[in-house]
Scaffold this motif. Structure first.
Motif, PDB file in Angstrom:
ATOM      1  N   GLU A 185       0.829  -1.208   0.000  1.00 32.24           N
ATOM      2  CA  GLU A 185       0.000   0.000   0.000  1.00 32.24           C
ATOM      3  C   GLU A 185       0.865   1.261   0.000  1.00 32.24           C
ATOM      4  O   GLU A 185       0.551   2.238  -0.677  1.00 32.24           O
ATOM      5  N   ALA A 186       1.951   1.237   0.755  1.00 29.96           N
ATOM      6  CA  ALA A 186       2.858   2.393   0.801  1.00 29.96           C
ATOM      7  C   ALA A 186       3.479   2.626  -0.567  1.00 29.96           C
ATOM      8  O   ALA A 186       3.559   3.761  -1.045  1.00 29.96           O
ATOM      9  N   VAL A 187       3.919   1.544  -1.221  1.00 22.97           N
ATOM     10  CA  VAL A 187       4.540   1.660  -2.543  1.00 22.97           C
ATOM     11  C   VAL A 187       3.502   2.118  -3.572  1.00 22.97           C
ATOM     12  O   VAL A 187       3.781   2.995  -4.389  1.00 22.97           O
ATOM     13  N   ASP A 188       2.306   1.540  -3.513  1.00 25.51           N
ATOM     14  CA  ASP A 188       1.245   1.941  -4.448  1.00 25.51           C
ATOM     15  C   ASP A 188       0.822   3.392  -4.230  1.00 25.51           C
ATOM     16  O   ASP A 188       0.349   4.050  -5.151  1.00 25.51           O
ATOM     17  N   GLY A 189       0.992   3.904  -3.015  1.00 27.63           N
ATOM     18  CA  GLY A 189       0.581   5.267  -2.685  1.00 27.63           C
ATOM     19  C   GLY A 189       1.659   6.311  -2.931  1.00 27.63           C
ATOM     20  O   GLY A 189       1.514   7.453  -2.498  1.00 27.63           O
ATOM     21  N   ALA A 190       2.735   5.934  -3.595  1.00 25.72           N
ATOM     22  CA  ALA A 190       3.829   6.881  -3.833  1.00 25.72           C
ATOM     23  C   ALA A 190       3.319   8.092  -4.600  1.00 25.72           C
ATOM     24  O   ALA A 190       2.494   7.937  -5.482  1.00 25.72           O
TER      25      ALA A 190
END
Length: 121
Positions: A86-91
């Motif tokens: 989720e953190a990577v997708d939310g970049a």
């Protein structure tokens, strides 16, 4: 437990754990952390003229090796697979707040090694 011990314990928390702590404190005491943030931001603004010793590590672009980036994010943040994805997708996304200069540079190097773009703030 002394105030220093409490602060030391809070410094060890991940961003998600800190978020959970803030929510729990808001519910327990019936207050909002928004007012506290404004008070904390005041003195910090004056310290900006000094040499910066703490940095926020922001993942700005994932690059073509998304799976490798997720693995590195898990390693440096202690997040689970779902949270790291989720953190990577939310970049762009801040992965670590108030990291020392050495830690921030190390995290940046690991992420850039797998093709991600990182900004230190």
């Amino acid at each position: 437990m002394t105030i220093e011990e409490i602060i030391a314990a809070v410094k060890e928390l991940t961003v998600l754990e800190l978020n959970d702590l803030v929510k729990a404190a808001e519910e327990e005491f019936g207050v909002s952390a928004a007012a506290g943030v404004a008070v904390v931001a005041g003195p910090a603004a004056g310290a900006a003229a000094e040499e910066k010793t703490e940095f926020d590590v922001e993942l700005t672009e994932v690059g073509s090796e998304k799976i490798k980036v997720i693995k590195v994010v898990r390693e440096v943040t202690g997040l689970g697979l779902k949270e790291a994805k989720e953190a990577v997708d939310g970049a762009p996304k801040v992965l670590k707040e108030q990291a020392s200069k050495e830690d921030a540079e190390a995290i940046k190097a690991k992420l850039e090694e797998v093709g991600a773009k990182v900004t230190l703030k």
